[in-house]
Scaffold this motif. Structure first.
Motif, short mmCIF file in Angstrom:
data_model
loop_
_atom_site.label_atom_id
_atom_site.label_comp_id
_atom_site.label_asym_id
_atom_site.label_seq_id
_atom_site.Cartn_x
_atom_site.Cartn_y
_atom_site.Cartn_z
N ALA A 58 7.06 -7.17 -0.99
CA ALA A 58 7.81 -6.44 0.04
C ALA A 58 9.06 -5.80 -0.55
CB ALA A 58 8.19 -7.38 1.18
N LEU A 59 9.72 -6.50 -1.49
CA LEU A 59 10.89 -5.93 -2.15
C LEU A 59 10.52 -4.72 -3.01
CD1 LEU A 59 12.90 -9.12 -3.23
CD2 LEU A 59 13.14 -7.75 -1.17
N ASP A 60 9.35 -4.79 -3.65
CA ASP A 60 8.88 -3.65 -4.45
C ASP A 60 8.65 -2.43 -3.57
OD1 ASP A 60 8.96 -5.19 -6.74
OD2 ASP A 60 6.83 -5.74 -6.64
N ILE A 61 8.02 -2.64 -2.41
CA ILE A 61 7.77 -1.53 -1.48
C ILE A 61 9.10 -0.93 -1.01
CG2 ILE A 61 6.88 -0.95 0.81
CD1 ILE A 61 4.69 -1.31 -1.22
N ALA A 62 10.06 -1.80 -0.71
CA ALA A 62 11.37 -1.31 -0.26
C ALA A 62 12.04 -0.48 -1.35
CB ALA A 62 12.25 -2.49 0.13
N CYS A 122 0.84 -1.19 0.00
CA CYS A 122 0.00 0.00 0.00
C CYS A 122 0.88 1.25 0.00
CB CYS A 122 -0.96 0.01 1.19
SG CYS A 122 -0.19 -0.01 2.80
N GLU A 123 0.30 2.34 -0.48
CA GLU A 123 1.03 3.58 -0.61
C GLU A 123 1.40 4.17 0.74
OE1 GLU A 123 3.08 6.28 -2.72
OE2 GLU A 123 1.99 4.56 -3.55
N GLU A 124 0.58 3.89 1.77
CA GLU A 124 0.87 4.42 3.10
C GLU A 124 2.23 3.95 3.62
OE1 GLU A 124 -1.88 3.10 2.11
OE2 GLU A 124 -3.62 4.27 2.74
N VAL A 125 2.56 2.67 3.35
CA VAL A 125 3.86 2.14 3.78
C VAL A 125 4.99 2.81 3.01
CG1 VAL A 125 5.28 0.07 3.97
CG2 VAL A 125 2.84 -0.06 4.48
N VAL A 126 4.78 3.01 1.71
CA VAL A 126 5.81 3.65 0.89
C VAL A 126 6.13 5.04 1.42
CG1 VAL A 126 6.37 4.50 -1.41
CG2 VAL A 126 5.16 2.32 -1.15
N GLU A 127 5.09 5.79 1.74
CA GLU A 127 5.31 7.16 2.23
C GLU A 127 5.98 7.17 3.60
OE1 GLU A 127 4.96 10.02 0.66
OE2 GLU A 127 4.46 8.82 -1.11
N ALA A 128 5.52 6.28 4.48
CA ALA A 128 6.08 6.25 5.83
C ALA A 128 7.54 5.81 5.83
CB ALA A 128 5.26 5.33 6.73
N LEU A 166 13.59 -0.81 7.26
CA LEU A 166 12.18 -1.15 7.05
C LEU A 166 11.97 -2.61 7.42
CD1 LEU A 166 9.28 -0.80 5.93
CD2 LEU A 166 10.22 -1.31 3.65
N ILE A 167 11.11 -2.86 8.42
CA ILE A 167 10.76 -4.24 8.80
C ILE A 167 9.40 -4.52 8.18
CG2 ILE A 167 10.41 -5.86 10.70
CD1 ILE A 167 12.03 -4.01 12.47
N HIS A 168 9.37 -5.36 7.17
CA HIS A 168 8.15 -5.59 6.37
C HIS A 168 7.75 -7.05 6.45
CE1 HIS A 168 5.24 -5.36 3.11
NE2 HIS A 168 5.48 -4.06 3.00
N GLU A 169 6.46 -7.28 6.54
CA GLU A 169 5.97 -8.66 6.55
C GLU A 169 6.10 -9.27 5.16
OE1 GLU A 169 2.95 -10.20 4.91
OE2 GLU A 169 1.32 -9.19 5.98
N ALA A 170 6.35 -10.59 5.10
CA ALA A 170 6.46 -11.31 3.83
C ALA A 170 5.91 -12.71 4.06
CB ALA A 170 7.91 -11.36 3.36
#
Length: 807
Positions: free
Chosen positions: A671-675, A633-639, A646-650
């Motif tokens: 998750a890699l795309d968001i990172a 989601c865009e909210e994670v990208v902005e934050a 970045l600790i992201h669920e996968a």
């Protein structure tokens, strides 16, 4: 009008509850016939108590509760259900799928914190024709009841729906259980403070036909004999009335056991007063055969308690479950840490108890007092196996852990050849991350559910999510002394959303914190959680006074950057116990206590019925984001824009993108795309599906990423260690140690890719056989699914141990 609607709603809930109870009553009434058919199919005979064993699930060492499980043929009875109990049961409970009863010896946080976990897991697995039934003092089912009231949907339909009070005598096909209350001398009428002892009388074994008596009766054997043997009926044969005693041998000895906990010295007077009721097995004055002591060592070693034990004869066996006996409670996690410690002893420190050179000497059965460890088994029936069996108790040596390796030389070479990367960006000492849990939804043998401890500065800690079993993870990793020090310095706890695998470990953690504080004044602790959980935590404080002492509650939504507090926040009434609701000045105090510039939350996309948040920690030297559970989601990208970590669920592998969308989770590639979009300097993946017990699906993209790490349980990560968590650094070591699991992961990826390509199922089987990429079990599981559509396989270790699918 409003009152009328409320009454209709209450009546609707009442009718629904009655239907549920009637459904289970009907199922329970049919249980003997169902179990008879199951027993007959398996053993060729009826249910006659062929087996009766006590097995130690946990002994209280490393902050777990004292728990034993009783197996009687096709039914199991669990005594005490502490935080993280399911993980102990996966390793130490044997046939726990037959569990139908939970018996609580005292209503303490240590004994009941796992009821919610067990109930939820049983509900998820489904296919239970009878409910779990909980026995014990008043309000021992409090956690399950409040969870029902908080949830907006009933996920525990097949969970705990009944409770037997201590006054009731419980009888079923296998045992008769009598409850005896032991009151606190300072609260002689308070049932919630009472302990509960259980006297268990086992049904007699099958009586055999006495051929001499049969000859004396001068009757010909026939179908009538089956009615007597199997159903204990009186029959008419040739004008004669024949009773079971006329043709059967005399009933044999029936065992009686007593399971007892004397929680405090205040309960000792009532224990001594009720000696006659507790110690005698029947009216003839004979003593009980087995006495299982779940009493804390501080009471069990008291002279008065020892004197009480001395009243029993030598024929009574005392099974002592003692927390002072160091033991490996979770074998798989302990051994995995020994393996990974060879790779990097700073990232993977050894768990407690530390490995020993020689295994401890086992208890000698020549005495009537036996000390038990996790996985100790005491057999009552069959008589040929009667006695103590410690063959499954872990020895606690490195050699025992190394026995897992197929080739020690191959492992040593892989460790030697491992690519060790050093962080060129920074040499900061903080933040220090401790991964207390990295599994999704359920505990597995090698992974606990979510929990990340962050040390922001020296002796300044925040916990990100607190799933069940997190407190035990902390103690196993750091030991009693260090973990107590951490809990005393814990400044804040963040709960991302209301799923039990992210918040149900709070009671165990807060109970352990209260124990660590002792007589000290509780320092201020900030609780950040979604608003819908406030009733849940309020209930905990009411049921377990003192656990939530000096807690300040902050709703997750209150930390949103676009949040504007109401002008009259000081005048908003609160029905909850937490002081400090809607009090912004305390948020500034929280940031100062933690040593942060700011602490902010952001909304994420997960479980649309719930409020779900991620959190961003901003320090003067670094920035870190934790997403909790989320879809891309865009909210994670902005934050996460330009953050240091970045600790992201996968949860899922890249081939399960459709599953991730249905479950509102992310795949490793997402998750890699968001990172990449957020330009995070380093990304740590966590929250892996239970189908990945050791390592997630290893795609080429993940294998070649130099700034993406993979979380394992019990990792301690400093900023300089982050690059050494990448698969580029760890893959070949994992492959050498856990070759079967890595191969299965690779097989699973290729199989799903072939399925998604539309290839004919028979051709897929030929390809996989030709390449010899899986074992016979992997192939048979695939064939059982009839090759009809792209499906998720369940070949991995966790599918058999976690008793449910991925999430």
């Amino acid at each position: 009008m409003a009152s009328s609607n409320t009454n209709e709603t209450v009546e609707s809930h009442r009718q629904g509850s009655e239907k549920l109870v009637n459904h289970f009553a009907k199922a329970r009434a049919n249980r003997p016939a169902r179990k008879y058919q199951e027993f007959k199919k398996k053993y060729g005979g009826a249910l006659h108590n062929q087996e009766a064993t006590f097995r130690v699930v946990s002994n209280g060492f490393n902050s777990c509760c004292k728990s034993v499980i009783l197996h009687v043929d096709l039914t199991s009875y669990l005594f005490n259900c502490g935080d993280g109990i399911l993980r102990h049961m996966l390793e130490n409970a044997g046939k726990w799928s037959k569990l139908e009863h939970i018996l609580i010896t005292s209503k303490s946080w240590r004994n009941v914190a796992g009821t919610l976990e067990l109930n939820g897991t049983m509900a998820e697995t489904g296919n239970r024709e009878t409910p779990l039934c909980i026995h014990g003092p008043e309000s021992v089912d409090c956690l399950v009841n409040v969870d029902r009231s908080v949830r907006s949907f009933a996920r525990d339909v097949m969970g705990i729906v009944e409770r037997h009070s201590p006054e009731q005598l419980y009888i079923d096909n296998a045992v008769t259980i009598q409850s005896i209350l032991l009151f606190d001398c300072k609260k002689p009428t308070d049932q919630t403070a009472a302990a509960c002892a259980y006297k268990i009388a086992f049904k007699g074994e099958k009586r055999k036909v006495n051929t001499e008596n049969l000859v004396k009766l001068c009757v010909k054997p026939g179908p009538w004999l089956r009615d007597i043997v199997e159903h204990n009926k009186t029959v008419e044969v040739g004008g004669k009335t024949i009773t079971p005693d006329d043709v059967l041998c005399r009933p044999g000895h029936t065992d009686v056991a007593l399971v007892l906990e004397c929680p405090t010295l205040n309960h000792l007077p009532d224990l001594i007063r009720k000696t006659e009721q507790l110690s005698r097995r029947n009216d003839n004055g004979e003593f009980v055969d087995i006495l299982v002591h779940l009493t804390p060592d501080s009471v069990a070693k008291h002279p008065e308690y020892l004197e009480w034990m001395s009243q029993f004869p030598e024929t009574t066996k005392h099974l002592m479950v003692s927390e002072s006996v160091p033991s490996v409670g979770l074998k798989y996690a302990w051994e995995q840490q020994v393996h990974l410690n060879m790779v990097d002893d700073s990232i993977f420190p050894l768990l407690h108890p530390k490995p020993v050179e020689e295994p401890s000497v086992e208890a000698n059965e020549s005495t009537n007092i036996l000390y038990l460890k996790p996985n100790s088994i005491y057999t009552l029936r069959p008589l040929s196996y009667k006695g103590l069996n410690n063959s499954q108790v872990h020895k606690g040596t490195k050699e025992a852990a190394y026995g897992y390796f197929k080739s020690m030389e191959l492992v040593e070479q892989a460790v030697k050849d491992r690519v060790s990367l050093t962080c060129q960006v920074t040499k900061r000492e903080y933040p220090i991350l401790t991964m207390l849990g990295s599994s999704a939804s359920v505990n597995t043998k090698t992974r606990n559910v979510s929990g990340i401890l962050v040390e922001i500065e020296k002796d300044s800690y925040i916990l990100l999510d607190c799933g069940y079993g997190v407190a035990g993870q902390l103690v196993r990793l750091y030991g009693e002394e260090k973990s107590s020090d951490i809990l005393r310095n814990l400044k804040a706890i963040f709960v991302s959303h209301g799923h039990a695998d992210h918040h149900a470990g709070i009671l165990g953690l807060m109970g352990k914190r209260k124990e660590a504080l002792g007589d000290r004044v509780a320092p201020k602790l900030f609780f950040i959680f979604p608003r819908k959980l406030n009733l849940w935590y309020d209930h905990l404080n009411q049921q377990f006074p003192g656990c939530m002492e000096n807690v300040r509650a902050v709703f997750g939504g209150f930390l949103l950057k676009d949040n504007i507090p109401p002008k009259n926040f000081k005048n908003i009434p609160s029905q909850f116990i937490f002081p400090g609701y809607f009090y912004p000045p305390e948020i500034e105090e929280m940031n100062n206590m933690l040593g942060l510039k700011s602490l902010s939350s952001f909304r994420v996309r997960h479980a649309y019925a719930l409020s779900c948040y991620g959190i961003k920690l901003e320090h003067k030297d670094w920035k870190m984001v934790y997403t909790g559970d989320t879809m891309p989601c865009e909210e994670v990208v902005e934050a996460a824009r330009d953050v240091d970590l970045l600790i992201h669920e996968a949860t899922f592998g890249p081939v399960y993108e459709e599953d991730a969308k249905i479950k509102t989770h992310s795949t490793t590639h997402q998750a890699l795309d968001i990172a990449a979009q957020s330009r995070a300097k380093f990304t740590l993946l966590t929250h892996f599906s239970s189908r990945y017990p050791r390592i997630p699906d290893c795609s080429e993209r993940l294998m070649t990423s130099v700034n993406v790490g993979v979380a394992c349980d019990n990792m301690i990560l400093r900023p300089k260690d982050l690059p050494n968590t990448t698969l580029m650094s760890l893959y070949h070591v994992f492959k050498a140690i856990y070759n079967e699991h890595v191969s299965q992961s690779d097989n699973r990826v290729e199989l799903v890719q072939l399925q998604n390509s539309g290839m004919h199922p028979e051709k897929i089987i030929k390809i996989m056989n030709k390449k010899a990429l899986r074992e016979e079990k992997f192939l048979s599981n695939y064939r059982k699914r009839k090759l009809s559509s792209p499906t998720r396989t369940s070949d991995d270790e966790s599918a058999s141990t976690s008793q449910q699918s991925a999430v």
